[in-house]
Design a protein around this motif. Structure first.
Motif, PDB file in Angstrom:
ATOM      1  N   GLY A 143      26.698  12.254  32.608  1.00 29.65           N
ATOM      2  CA  GLY A 143      25.660  11.774  33.511  1.00 29.65           C
ATOM      3  C   GLY A 143      24.789  10.738  32.838  1.00 29.65           C
ATOM      4  N   CYS A 144      23.878  10.214  33.633  1.00 27.90           N
ATOM      5  CA  CYS A 144      22.988   9.156  33.142  1.00 27.90           C
ATOM      6  C   CYS A 144      21.855   9.757  32.309  1.00 27.90           C
ATOM      7  CB  CYS A 144      22.441   8.353  34.304  1.00 27.90           C
ATOM      8  SG  CYS A 144      21.282   9.284  35.326  1.00 27.90           S
ATOM      9  N   LEU A 145      21.066   8.906  31.735  1.00 29.02           N
ATOM     10  CA  LEU A 145      19.984   9.351  30.852  1.00 29.02           C
ATOM     11  C   LEU A 145      18.930  10.179  31.584  1.00 29.02           C
ATOM     12  CD1 LEU A 145      18.728   9.268  28.024  1.00 29.02           C
ATOM     13  CD2 LEU A 145      17.671   7.096  28.635  1.00 29.02           C
ATOM     14  N   CYS A 146      18.583   9.796  32.824  1.00 23.91           N
ATOM     15  CA  CYS A 146      17.503  10.502  33.531  1.00 23.91           C
ATOM     16  C   CYS A 146      17.988  11.705  34.318  1.00 23.91           C
ATOM     17  CB  CYS A 146      16.734   9.530  34.428  1.00 23.91           C
ATOM     18  SG  CYS A 146      17.578   9.097  35.956  1.00 23.91           S
ATOM     19  N   GLY A 147      19.315  11.838  34.479  1.00 23.23           N
ATOM     20  CA  GLY A 147      19.847  13.014  35.170  1.00 23.23           C
ATOM     21  C   GLY A 147      20.054  12.835  36.668  1.00 23.23           C
ATOM     22  N   THR A 148      19.724  11.673  37.207  1.00 19.95           N
ATOM     23  CA  THR A 148      19.930  11.422  38.640  1.00 19.95           C
ATOM     24  C   THR A 148      21.409  11.445  39.001  1.00 19.95           C
ATOM     25  OG1 THR A 148      17.937  10.052  38.754  1.00 19.95           O
ATOM     26  CG2 THR A 148      19.567   9.731  40.504  1.00 19.95           C
ATOM     27  N   VAL A 149      22.226  10.856  38.141  1.00 19.64           N
ATOM     28  CA  VAL A 149      23.665  10.776  38.379  1.00 19.64           C
ATOM     29  C   VAL A 149      24.383  11.742  37.446  1.00 19.64           C
ATOM     30  CG1 VAL A 149      25.694   9.264  38.383  1.00 19.64           C
ATOM     31  CG2 VAL A 149      23.454   8.335  39.007  1.00 19.64           C
ATOM     32  N   PHE A 185      25.910   1.808  38.125  1.00 11.17           N
ATOM     33  CA  PHE A 185      24.900   2.256  37.157  1.00 11.17           C
ATOM     34  C   PHE A 185      23.816   3.047  37.880  1.00 11.17           C
ATOM     35  CE2 PHE A 185      21.679  -0.816  38.497  1.00 11.17           C
ATOM     36  CZ  PHE A 185      22.458  -1.788  39.115  1.00 11.17           C
ATOM     37  N   CYS A 186      23.057   3.815  37.131  1.00 11.87           N
ATOM     38  CA  CYS A 186      21.953   4.568  37.724  1.00 11.87           C
ATOM     39  C   CYS A 186      20.821   3.607  38.075  1.00 11.87           C
ATOM     40  CB  CYS A 186      21.453   5.646  36.774  1.00 11.87           C
ATOM     41  SG  CYS A 186      19.960   6.475  37.404  1.00 11.87           S
ATOM     42  N   GLY A 187      20.387   3.643  39.326  1.00 13.84           N
ATOM     43  CA  GLY A 187      19.329   2.748  39.786  1.00 13.84           C
ATOM     44  C   GLY A 187      17.968   3.132  39.247  1.00 13.84           C
ATOM     45  N   ASN A 188      17.856   4.317  38.704  1.00 13.74           N
ATOM     46  CA  ASN A 188      16.578   4.773  38.172  1.00 13.74           C
ATOM     47  C   ASN A 188      16.433   4.468  36.685  1.00 13.74           C
ATOM     48  OD1 ASN A 188      14.038   6.190  38.437  1.00 13.74           O
ATOM     49  ND2 ASN A 188      14.982   7.851  37.280  1.00 13.74           N
ATOM     50  N   CYS A 189      17.439   4.826  35.881  1.00 18.91           N
ATOM     51  CA  CYS A 189      17.311   4.640  34.429  1.00 18.91           C
ATOM     52  C   CYS A 189      18.193   3.521  33.883  1.00 18.91           C
ATOM     53  CB  CYS A 189      17.599   5.944  33.688  1.00 18.91           C
ATOM     54  SG  CYS A 189      19.310   6.470  33.748  1.00 18.91           S
ATOM     55  N   GLY A 190      19.117   3.026  34.698  1.00 16.35           N
ATOM     56  CA  GLY A 190      19.924   1.882  34.272  1.00 16.35           C
ATOM     57  C   GLY A 190      21.168   2.210  33.469  1.00 16.35           C
TER      58      GLY A 190
HETATM   59 ZN   LIG Z   1      19.409   7.837  35.659  1.00 18.87          ZN
END
Ligand SMILES: [Zn+2]
Length: 136
Positions: free
Chosen positions: A7-13, A74-79
């Motif tokens: 997953g992405c760095l912020c956990g959204t994805v 890509f994650c729209g929140n953390c990139g």
């Molecule tokens: Zn993210």
């Protein structure tokens, strides 16, 4: 078969890769470099049916060497770059290996676009090198 999660760095994805990748590929191309903010990208080549994602990604429509579009998600929140769908790799997904929770058992066997590799980069042991795209 082994299920890998990432997953992405912020956990959204979050995502699951439900079977072994077809290949683990290091890409030195200038687009991967820019998109990752790093020297190269490490990608798992997986069947689209083996990739399961929760959480929305945004995507950039990029143009590959083939002149065909590739979709860089890509994650729209953390990139964090998550995965790419390339038109010339229909039915496959390129998952950014750096976003996996665990890296165990993943040995890169191929390096591509090595003509763009950083001068300090030492060839990866056991990997076949291609100056540009691998032959189809
Ligand atoms: Zn993210």
């Amino acid at each position: 078969m082994k299920v890998r999660e990432g997953g992405c760095l912020c956990g959204t994805v979050r995502y699951k890769v439900k079977d072994e990748p077809q290949a683990v590929v290091i890409c030195h191309c200038t687009h991967c470099r820019r998109a990752s903010g790093s020297a190269f990208s490490v990608n798992l080549l997986v069947k689209e049916g083996d990739y399961e994602q929760t959480g929305e990604t945004k995507f950039l429509v990029d143009t590959g060497d083939s002149g065909q579009p590739s979709y860089r998600h890509f994650c729209g929140n953390c990139g964090s770059p998550i995965m790419t769908k390339a038109t010339n790799l229909l039915g496959m997904v390129l998952v950014k290996a750096g976003t996996l929770d665990e890296q165990d058992g993943l040995q890169p066997r191929v390096e591509i676009y090595t003509e763009h590799a950083m001068k300090w980069h030492v060839p990866v042991a056991g990997a076949v090198r291609f100056p540009q795209a691998p032959p189809a």
